[in-house]
Write an enzyme that holds these catalytic residues in place. Structure first.
Site, PDB file in Angstrom:
ATOM      1  CG  HIS A  20      -1.738   1.278   1.318  1.00  0.00           C
ATOM      2  ND1 HIS A  20      -2.583   1.690   0.314  1.00  0.00           N
ATOM      3  CD2 HIS A  20      -1.826   2.227   2.285  1.00  0.00           C
ATOM      4  CE1 HIS A  20      -3.162   2.818   0.665  1.00  0.00           C
ATOM      5  NE2 HIS A  20      -2.712   3.166   1.854  1.00  0.00           N
ATOM      6  CG  ASP A  22      -0.518   6.167   2.134  1.00  0.00           C
ATOM      7  OD1 ASP A  22      -1.702   6.051   1.790  1.00  0.00           O
ATOM      8  OD2 ASP A  22      -0.051   5.714   3.195  1.00  0.00           O
ATOM      9  CG  ASP A 144      -5.197   3.696   4.384  1.00  0.00           C
ATOM     10  OD1 ASP A 144      -5.599   3.326   5.508  1.00  0.00           O
ATOM     11  OD2 ASP A 144      -4.268   4.513   4.240  1.00  0.00           O
ATOM     12  CG  HIS A 377      -6.333   7.350   1.152  1.00  0.00           C
ATOM     13  ND1 HIS A 377      -5.918   6.566   0.102  1.00  0.00           N
ATOM     14  CD2 HIS A 377      -5.555   6.987   2.190  1.00  0.00           C
ATOM     15  CE1 HIS A 377      -4.938   5.781   0.478  1.00  0.00           C
ATOM     16  NE2 HIS A 377      -4.699   6.012   1.762  1.00  0.00           N
TER      17      HIS A 377
END
Length: 898
Positions: A20, A22, A144, A377
């Site tokens: 994951h 970001d 997320d 996000h």
């Protein structure tokens, strides 16, 4: 074809290796990619992709999923032909699978559907152009984001996805789902589209997106690897196998089928992919027992609401980020408008060139990529570190906007001159217009229907001068008003501009020395009104009264419908600090947890100062304190009330963090119900202290009732509806019957311990606190008449006119003054969402019906639109209907049927 189908009579555990990544959070996008600034966190995406590809290549049984195309596309451009060919082989074999496929994993609360579609399109089309149809993602992966929107599910379904998996939902909701075996269901994403067009199979991940306890094999994890040498005293194969089977059985008890998924990875993992894959190989080798299951058919439950608000503990409601960093949220919304205008005018230029321009070097690509990152996000959500938020705004959006301004200027002037853009018009600052005695204003309307809009231009003025505005196409002198201003320029010039559909109008503006006969055209500074006197402003449609004692809004009258209700509006703030009790959960970038359910008044003395009005636009200036004030406006001929609020610098010397709200209290009998939009599109019904699909134990009476408001919130009873529209995403609620509130700004000294590790304390340009200015638009009407107004006003607010300036001599093209790039304007219920040009030179057009199924008896009906002759200088030869993401022909995709 490469999917492992499992065995019908066994428990099938699907191991999903993933990372994951970001697109900015604790570090900037660039720092995350290169692995820089390791003092904050060790993470280097380039190394993840390097080692994953290497490890996939050495063993044909290994697989991996990847999500963030913003990172992958950068890495791809750096690879040589040999590596690129190997990656293509892995994709074709289904061993490197792209999931979601967006430029980023977008937030679902603070994002507008237009921007969501664009960022998904950017990533999906990159994958299609690079790898072909085999790379088209089938599964959406929102592991997320901090709550999930129904509109997001609808968009995913229309993009052709077969399913959606996510990691975060309310802890009470999850407990209920685990108990009732509802961790997977059908999510009905729209109440207006025919089923199953917006239906989406949706699954909740058992462990969020992390591995089960004890099975993190990343180089920076503390779990033991699998030690399988039989001669070792520390051989742990049996223990690992037993633990894994136990975790699988435990998870399987929460799901209805004999297929479960285990996410093997987490934030920025697999920088040493060999450690992960070597241990996963051993794990799958030794786990050779399974539980037998009876195979059967399943009836899936259907969900038609959403997953907001999200809480992960009794006093940890993630509803603060609905408002966090309001300046950035407003900038993202403004940048989207620039991108749409840039897309439209770049297409105009492409058509002028005979469709021979090189779109691969398009300047709009810079802003398109920046906007894709901004939907992440931890970006528009306001939940990154401050230096990362600065990077989103300055290095990404501002840079992209600069490129698009070049495109806009070149197309409108046909390359003959540069237009000036004033980025600080919202604080009435424009050096160009303030220092010019004569200039040209060019106003572009990005909507495919004609509109009339009041334009406000910062100017410097004295009583001895007047301003004359001439519409160039007609030579007509327009009625103007010069308003004294409390911003940077000492005055604002106001006039009404009539704008063509998808086109511009231009105006010559000149400052003249006034004569005795025309001094009356200058409006003097509004006098301060005696608090003992009532003040009322009105136009043809509304009358707004302000209480003589408090100075607050007292009532609103809709003159046409005859509706009159008391409306008490005030600005207040919640104390976002826990004082000396740091052990209690505090408000932060994510969390909203006020110290009390009763807010404080912003006004120091309970009084509000009012100032006068004028004929063209009537205004009331309200000063609640030295750091909170607003202007309430009624424009001539305009059927809504405008409220422009300014908040900041929020004082914190008292060591109290403050979360500032605008609250409206009426006698509408709303009975605990209120309504909020989903990403600016469809509207959902809310009810205080209630969740439609599970029994809520409410632990936070304020924060637990807050919902994201992307464009509008309203309350109503059987007859009357009060609607408030916003210019950016905010948190909002109705905490008592007849009341609604919106949080407009927040500044905090505490930290909510959710990972960002710094307070949400924006200090602004001068270090004393960020000042934020925005607008609310109010509508008061019957329930049956309200949707027609808020749908059209919401569209106009989201895609407001773009104002540019030229010198005393009008630029070459705008000497004609007026031009529309569309042949036939669209009807009011049809919105031209996208007019852009692809890298291959085709036109990408999106039309949307912007009225929900039951909004209006007339405007909710289906509409037929002819594409032939829609755009000037463009003859339609072939039309292909695509998925919403623009990455595949719609008639070639057969979604799974549930």
């Amino acid at each position: 074809q490469s999917c492992n189908q499992g065995e019908a009579d066994k428990l099938n555990v699907h191991i999903v290796p993933h990372t994951h990544d970001d697109v900015g959070w604790l570090k900037t996008v660039d720092q995350y990619y290169y692995g820089a600034n390791s003092s904050i966190a060790w993470a280097g995406v380039q190394y993840i992709l390097d080692t994953v590809v290497q490890q996939l290549s050495v063993d044909p049984t290994r697989r991996f999923i990847y999500v963030e195309v913003a990172f992958f596309s950068r890495w791809w451009r750096e690879q040589n032909t040999e590596v690129q060919q190997e990656v293509k082989r892995l994709v074709q074999e289904g061993r490197l699978e792209f999931i979601l496929g967006g430029w980023s994993m977008n937030d679902e609360a603070a994002t507008h559907y237009n921007a969501i579609i664009d960022q998904m399109t950017l990533g999906l089309r990159f994958l299609n152009d690079t790898f072909g149809p085999c790379a088209r993602p089938r599964v959406a992966w929102q592991i997320d984001p901090f709550g999930h929107s129904r509109e997001q599910a609808s968009l995913f379904a229309q993009m052709g996805f077969d399913g959606l998996f996510f990691g975060r939902l309310d802890y009470q909701d999850k407990e209920t789902r685990e108990m009732k075996l509802k961790m997977e269901e059908i999510w009905r994403g729209s109440q207006s589209l025919h089923h199953p067009e917006a239906d989406l199979f949706t699954g909740v991940n058992e462990n969020g997106y992390n591995p089960p306890a004890g099975f993190c094999f990343d180089a920076y994890c503390k779990d033991d690897p699998i030690m399988d040498d039989p001669t070792l005293e520390d051989n742990n194969v049996k223990q690992k196998v037993d633990d894994f089977i136990s975790a699988a059985h435990k998870q399987a008890k929460h799901f209805r089928t004999n297929h479960i998924m285990m996410t093997m990875g987490s934030d920025f993992q697999y920088s040493n992919a060999k450690a992960w894959f070597k241990n996963l190989d051993k794990l799958m080798k030794y786990v050779n027992s399974a539980v037998r299951y009876k195979n059967c058919f399943f009836l899936w439950s259907v969900k038609s609401d959403d997953f907001f608000p999200y809480a992960d503990a009794p006093h940890q409601f993630w509803t603060g980020y609905f408002t966090s960093r309001p300046g950035l949220k407003g900038y993202v919304r403004e940048s989207n408008k620039y991108l749409q205008v840039c897309n439209q005018l770049e297409t105009v230029a492409h058509l002028r060139s005979g469709m021979k321009s090189n779109l691969r070097t398009s300047k709009s690509n810079v802003l398109r990529a920046a906007m894709g990152v901004a939907q992440h996000h931890d970006a528009v959500s306001g939940t990154s570190k401050q230096h990362v938020a600065n990077d989103y705004a300055k290095h990404k959006l501002k840079s992209g906007g600069r490129h698009c301004k070049d495109v806009i200027s070149s197309v409108i002037t046909e390359g003959s001159s540069n237009l000036t853009f004033c980025d600080y018009m919202n604080i009435t600052l424009c050096d160009f217009t303030q220092n010019s005695n004569r200039f040209t204003a060019v106003v572009y309307n990005p909507l495919a229907r004609a509109v009339s809009k009041y334009i406000r231009i910062p100017v410097d003025c004295t009583p001895s001068y007047i301003f004359v505005v001439i519409e160039l196409v007609t030579g007509a002198r327009l009625t103007t008003q010069v308003r004294r201003n409390r911003g940077n320029a000492n005055c604002e010039l106001v006039f009404l501009a009539k704008l063509p559909a998808l086109g511009y109008n231009s105006f010559s503006i000149e400052k003249y020395k006034s004569s005795a006969t025309n001094k009356r055209l200058f409006t003097p500074k509004g006098k301060v009104v005696n608090p003992s006197d009532d003040i009322t402003i009105s136009n043809e449609f509304y009358s707004v009264n302000f209480n003589r004692n408090s100075g607050l809004m007292d009532s609103i009258v809709n003159i046409e419908s005859g509706i009159k209700i008391p409306v008490h509006q005030d600005m207040l703030w919640y104390n976002g600090s826990m004082g000396n009790n740091a052990s209690k959960q505090q408000s932060g970038a994510y969390i909203f947890r006020p110290n009390s359910s009763t807010p404080f008044h912003c006004s120091n003395d309970g009084k509000v100062k009012l100032s006068g009005s004028n004929p063209l636009v009537q205004e009331v200036y309200q000063k609640f304190s030295d750091w909170a004030y607003q202007v309430v406006r009624l424009y001539k001929g305009i059927k809504h009330i405008e409220v422009e609020w300014t908040v900041g610098p929020i004082p914190v010397k008292d060591q109290w963090g403050k979360e500032v709200i605008s609250r409206y209290e009426t006698n509408i009998d709303s009975n605990g119900y209120f309504y909020t939009d989903a990403n600016g599109r469809e509207v959902l019904e809310r009810k205080k202290n209630y969740r439609p699909t599970w029994k809520l134990n409410q632990t936070e009476p304020v924060a637990g009732n807050y919902y994201p408001v992307n464009s509008r919130i309203y309350i109503r009873d059987a007859h009357v509806q009060l609607t408030v529209l916003t210019d950016r995403s905010q948190g909002g609620s109705s905490l008592s019957s007849g009341a609604l509130e919106l949080m407009v700004h927040r500044r905090l000294l505490g930290e909510d311990s959710k990972g960002v590790a710094e307070p949400l304390n924006e200090t602004g340009q001068f270090g004393d606190g960020l000042i934020t200015r925005g607008k609310h638009w109010l509508l008061l009407d019957t329930v049956t008449s309200s949707a027609k107004q808020h749908r059209l006003l919401g569209e106009e607010a989201f895609m407001s006119p773009l104002v540019m300036f030229g010198g005393a001599t009008p630029p070459a093209l705008v000497q004609v003054g007026f031009q529309s790039f569309i042949v036939n304007p669209l009807p009011p219920n049809i919105h031209l969402l996208t007019l852009a040009t692809t890298n291959s030179g085709e036109l990408l057009v999106r039309l949307e019906h912007q009225f929900a199924k039951h909004d209006d008896d007339v405007l909710s009906q289906p509409v037929t639109v002819s594409l032939k002759g829609l755009i000037k200088n463009f003859e339609v030869k072939i039309v292909d209907e695509l998925l919403l993401g623009g990455n595949a022909l719609k008639n070639t995709i057969n979604r799974l049927q549930w």
